[in-house]
Design a protein around this motif. Structure first.
Motif, PDB file in Angstrom:
ATOM      1  N   GLN A  21       0.830  -1.211   0.000  1.00 28.10           N
ATOM      2  CA  GLN A  21       0.000   0.000   0.000  1.00 28.10           C
ATOM      3  C   GLN A  21       0.860   1.255   0.000  1.00 28.10           C
ATOM      4  N   LEU A  22       1.917   1.274   0.805  1.00 29.92           N
ATOM      5  CA  LEU A  22       2.844   2.407   0.842  1.00 29.92           C
ATOM      6  C   LEU A  22       3.445   2.647  -0.536  1.00 29.92           C
ATOM      7  N   LEU A  23       3.920   1.572  -1.160  1.00 33.65           N
ATOM      8  CA  LEU A  23       4.531   1.706  -2.485  1.00 33.65           C
ATOM      9  C   LEU A  23       3.502   2.106  -3.543  1.00 33.65           C
ATOM     10  N   ALA A  24       2.294   1.553  -3.459  1.00 30.44           N
ATOM     11  CA  ALA A  24       1.247   1.915  -4.410  1.00 30.44           C
ATOM     12  C   ALA A  24       0.901   3.402  -4.299  1.00 30.44           C
ATOM     13  N   ASN A  25       0.779   3.898  -3.089  1.00 22.10           N
ATOM     14  CA  ASN A  25       0.461   5.309  -2.894  1.00 22.10           C
ATOM     15  C   ASN A  25       1.569   6.218  -3.416  1.00 22.10           C
ATOM     16  N   TYR A  26       2.805   5.903  -3.039  1.00 20.45           N
ATOM     17  CA  TYR A  26       3.916   6.766  -3.442  1.00 20.45           C
ATOM     18  C   TYR A  26       4.167   6.694  -4.949  1.00 20.45           C
ATOM     19  N   GLY A  29       1.543   8.219  -7.078  1.00 20.16           N
ATOM     20  CA  GLY A  29       1.714   9.670  -7.099  1.00 20.16           C
ATOM     21  C   GLY A  29       2.839  10.122  -8.023  1.00 20.16           C
ATOM     22  N   GLN A  30       3.737   9.204  -8.361  1.00 12.71           N
ATOM     23  CA  GLN A  30       4.836   9.497  -9.290  1.00 12.71           C
ATOM     24  C   GLN A  30       4.442   9.228 -10.738  1.00 12.71           C
ATOM     25  N   GLY A  31       3.192   8.810 -10.942  1.00 13.70           N
ATOM     26  CA  GLY A  31       2.708   8.610 -12.299  1.00 13.70           C
ATOM     27  C   GLY A  31       2.741   7.175 -12.798  1.00 13.70           C
ATOM     28  N   PHE A  32       3.004   6.222 -11.918  1.00  9.94           N
ATOM     29  CA  PHE A  32       3.017   4.818 -12.308  1.00  9.94           C
ATOM     30  C   PHE A  32       1.656   4.184 -12.040  1.00  9.94           C
ATOM     31  N   ARG A  33       1.337   3.151 -12.803  1.00 13.86           N
ATOM     32  CA  ARG A  33       0.148   2.333 -12.543  1.00 13.86           C
ATOM     33  C   ARG A  33       0.625   1.116 -11.756  1.00 13.86           C
ATOM     34  N   ILE A  34       0.020   0.867 -10.599  1.00 12.84           N
ATOM     35  CA  ILE A  34       0.522  -0.142  -9.667  1.00 12.84           C
ATOM     36  C   ILE A  34      -0.470  -1.289  -9.499  1.00 12.84           C
ATOM     37  N   SER A  35       0.046  -2.513  -9.512  1.00 11.18           N
ATOM     38  CA  SER A  35      -0.708  -3.701  -9.133  1.00 11.18           C
ATOM     39  C   SER A  35      -0.100  -4.228  -7.840  1.00 11.18           C
ATOM     40  N   GLN A  36      -0.927  -4.379  -6.811  1.00  6.44           N
ATOM     41  CA  GLN A  36      -0.470  -4.895  -5.524  1.00  6.44           C
ATOM     42  C   GLN A  36      -0.754  -6.387  -5.459  1.00  6.44           C
ATOM     43  N   LEU A  37       0.292  -7.173  -5.202  1.00  4.96           N
ATOM     44  CA  LEU A  37       0.174  -8.631  -5.176  1.00  4.96           C
ATOM     45  C   LEU A  37       0.787  -9.175  -3.892  1.00  4.96           C
ATOM     46  N   LEU A 111      11.974   6.119  -0.224  1.00  2.00           N
ATOM     47  CA  LEU A 111      11.056   6.065  -1.356  1.00  2.00           C
ATOM     48  C   LEU A 111      11.564   6.834  -2.576  1.00  2.00           C
ATOM     49  N   ARG A 112      12.192   7.979  -2.352  1.00  4.94           N
ATOM     50  CA  ARG A 112      12.712   8.758  -3.489  1.00  4.94           C
ATOM     51  C   ARG A 112      13.836   8.008  -4.193  1.00  4.94           C
ATOM     52  N   GLU A 113      14.696   7.372  -3.409  1.00  2.00           N
ATOM     53  CA  GLU A 113      15.779   6.591  -4.009  1.00  2.00           C
ATOM     54  C   GLU A 113      15.220   5.405  -4.788  1.00  2.00           C
ATOM     55  N   LEU A 114      14.229   4.734  -4.226  1.00  2.00           N
ATOM     56  CA  LEU A 114      13.623   3.608  -4.930  1.00  2.00           C
ATOM     57  C   LEU A 114      12.992   4.072  -6.241  1.00  2.00           C
ATOM     58  N   ALA A 115      12.287   5.190  -6.217  1.00  6.30           N
ATOM     59  CA  ALA A 115      11.683   5.717  -7.450  1.00  6.30           C
ATOM     60  C   ALA A 115      12.753   6.017  -8.490  1.00  6.30           C
ATOM     61  N   ALA A 116      13.883   6.559  -8.064  1.00  6.51           N
ATOM     62  CA  ALA A 116      14.981   6.841  -8.994  1.00  6.51           C
ATOM     63  C   ALA A 116      15.548   5.548  -9.577  1.00  6.51           C
ATOM     64  N   ARG A 117      15.670   4.520  -8.762  1.00  2.00           N
ATOM     65  CA  ARG A 117      16.164   3.226  -9.244  1.00  2.00           C
ATOM     66  C   ARG A 117      15.171   2.600 -10.234  1.00  2.00           C
ATOM     67  N   ILE A 118      13.885   2.717  -9.946  1.00  2.28           N
ATOM     68  CA  ILE A 118      12.854   2.207 -10.856  1.00  2.28           C
ATOM     69  C   ILE A 118      12.957   2.910 -12.202  1.00  2.28           C
TER      70      ILE A 118
END
Length: 152
Positions: A21-26, A29-37, A111-118
Motif C-alpha cells: 500500500q505504501l509503495l502503491a500510494n507513493y 503519485g509518481q505517475g506509475f500504474r501499480i498492481s499490488q500482489l 522512497l525517493r531513491e527507490l523511485a529513482a532506481r525504478i
C-alpha cells in the motif's frame, strides 16, 4: 510495455499489505500504474493478463521462495526486476543479481531513491526494446540508417 503517454505498469509483490500500500500510494503519485500482489500465483496470473514493465519483488514470501519467482520471471518474461527485501546478506544480494535482478534494495529504503532506481531500470529496458527515433521522426535501423516512409 506501455505506449507513450500511458503510465508504466509496476507490480509490487510483498506479503506485507502495508508495504504494498505504501509503495502503491507513493509510486502512483509518481505517475506509475501499480498492481499490488501478495503471492507468486497472483503474479503469474498478472503476467498472463496484464504484464507489468517492472516487478518489485520481496524474497520472504510465504509458500514460495522469492528467488524461485525471480528465476521464473527471467525464464519466461522480459520485464524489469528489482528485489526489495529485508535480507541484507551479501550472499543473498549476489544470488539475486546473478539470477537476473536489475537491482537489489534492502528494507528499510528511501522512497525517493527507490523511485529513482525504478526509473533507471525502466530507461534501460525501454532503450533496449524501442528503436531510436531520428529527429525527423524516422526510425533508425542500425548503422546503415535505413529510412521508411508511411502515408501521412
Amino acid at each position: 510495455m506501455s505506449s507513450p503517454g500511458t503510465p508504466q505498469h509496476i507490480a509490487v509483490l510483498d506479503d506485507e499489505v502495508d508495504i504494498t500500500q505504501l509503495l502503491a500510494n507513493y509510486l502512483g503519485g509518481q505517475g506509475f500504474r501499480i498492481s499490488q500482489l501478495h503471492s507468486g500465483s497472483a503474479l503469474d496470473a498478472l503476467m498472463a493478463a496484464d504484464p507489468p514493465a517492472l516487478v518489485l519483488l520481496d524474497l520472504g514470501l510465504p509458500g514460495e521462495d522469492g528467488f524461485a519467482i525471480a528465476r521464473r520471471l527471467r525464464e519466461h518474461h522480459h520485464c524489469g526486476l528489482i528485489i526489495i527485501t529485508g535480507r541484507g546478506d551479501a550472499v543473498d544480494k549476489v544470488v539475486g543479481l546473478e539470477i537476473g535482478a536489475d537491482d537489489y534494495v534492502t528494507k528499510p529504503f528511501d522512497l525517493r531513491e527507490l523511485a529513482a532506481r525504478i526509473k533507471a531500470v525502466l530507461r534501460r529496458i525501454l532503450s533496449t526494446t524501442t528503436p531510436p527515433v531520428a529527429p525527423e521522426g524516422r526510425v533508425e535501423a542500425g548503422p546503415a540508417r535505413e529510412h521508411f516512409s508511411f502515408a501521412g
